[in-house]
Write an enzyme that holds these catalytic residues in place. Structure first.
Site, PDB file in Angstrom:
ATOM      1  N   ASN A 126       0.808  -1.225   0.000  1.00  0.00           N
ATOM      2  CA  ASN A 126       0.000   0.000   0.000  1.00  0.00           C
ATOM      3  C   ASN A 126       0.841   1.273   0.000  1.00  0.00           C
ATOM      4  OD1 ASN A 126      -1.755  -2.040   2.060  1.00  0.00           O
ATOM      5  ND2 ASN A 126      -2.778  -1.238   0.244  1.00  0.00           N
ATOM      6  N   VAL A 179       1.658   6.997   0.357  1.00  0.00           N
ATOM      7  CA  VAL A 179       0.792   6.046   1.060  1.00  0.00           C
ATOM      8  C   VAL A 179      -0.605   6.040   0.448  1.00  0.00           C
ATOM      9  CG1 VAL A 179      -0.282   5.477   3.280  1.00  0.00           C
ATOM     10  CG2 VAL A 179       2.062   6.376   3.210  1.00  0.00           C
ATOM     11  N   CYS A 180      -1.112   4.837   0.165  1.00  0.00           N
ATOM     12  CA  CYS A 180      -2.494   4.663  -0.287  1.00  0.00           C
ATOM     13  C   CYS A 180      -3.304   4.221   0.931  1.00  0.00           C
ATOM     14  CB  CYS A 180      -2.560   3.614  -1.390  1.00  0.00           C
ATOM     15  SG  CYS A 180      -4.240   3.276  -1.943  1.00  0.00           S
ATOM     16  N   LEU A 181      -4.021   5.180   1.509  1.00  0.00           N
ATOM     17  CA  LEU A 181      -4.793   4.942   2.724  1.00  0.00           C
ATOM     18  C   LEU A 181      -6.211   5.423   2.472  1.00  0.00           C
ATOM     19  CD1 LEU A 181      -4.616   4.114   5.775  1.00  0.00           C
ATOM     20  CD2 LEU A 181      -4.040   6.505   6.242  1.00  0.00           C
ATOM     21  N   VAL A 226      -1.136  -0.429  -4.189  1.00  0.00           N
ATOM     22  CA  VAL A 226      -0.516   0.385  -5.239  1.00  0.00           C
ATOM     23  C   VAL A 226       0.630  -0.383  -5.882  1.00  0.00           C
ATOM     24  CG1 VAL A 226      -1.167   2.664  -4.414  1.00  0.00           C
ATOM     25  CG2 VAL A 226       0.899   1.614  -3.534  1.00  0.00           C
TER      26      VAL A 226
END
Length: 153
Positions: A78, A85-87, A121
């Site tokens: 992620n 950061v993919c949050l 990601v």
């Protein structure tokens, strides 16, 4: 309240009760909208080291979400190779103006320990974690030992 005032207050509040997974929380001298810190994950393989993290708050904060970027390389599905950061909590479609920075950091700490394989990601890392968890952990541990920062005591 302006973004700078809200962010300064959140920084002050968080600094008074720093969670155990954070160290060295500070803002840029000239810009309170940029924070720096070390993240100390509590789960293997990431707990072997610490990771530099930067948060950039937009001038429109809290109407727009902050951006999180690891400044230390991390092997995680992620987190992009350049540290972004993919949050879900900070995605444009999910962001709520009442969300506080400490909630974002708590969600990030959980994400590091428990990757979200629904929204990776780095697909190749998500695939490896799904198909061969032991190999993923081995590679993540090697990467952590090579690039991670020594944990402060």
């Amino acid at each position: 309240m302006t973004a700078s005032k809200r962010v300064a207050k959140e920084l002050d509040d968080l600094s008074k009760e720093l969670p155990p997974y954070l160290r060295h929380l500070s803002s840029d001298d000239a810009n309170v909208l940029v924070w720096h810190m070390l993240l100390l994950p509590d789960q293997l393989p990431y707990r072997l080291k610490a990771f530099g993290l930067r948060i950039d708050f937009p001038r429109e904060y809290p109407l727009k979400p902050p951006t999180l970027r690891f400044t230390t390389k991390i092997y995680h599905p992620n987190i992009s190779e350049d540290g972004l950061v993919c949050l879900p909590l900070i995605s444009t479609e999910n962001w709520k103006p009442y969300t506080k920075a400490y909630q974002v950091l708590e969600a990030l700490n959980i994400l590091v320990s428990r990757p979200n394989l629904e929204e990776p990601v780095r697909l190749e890392l998500a695939d490896l974690l799904t198909q061969d968890p032991e190999m993923f952990r081995k590679k993540a541990e090697e990467f952590t030992l090579q690039y991670g920062v020594d944990r402060p005591s």
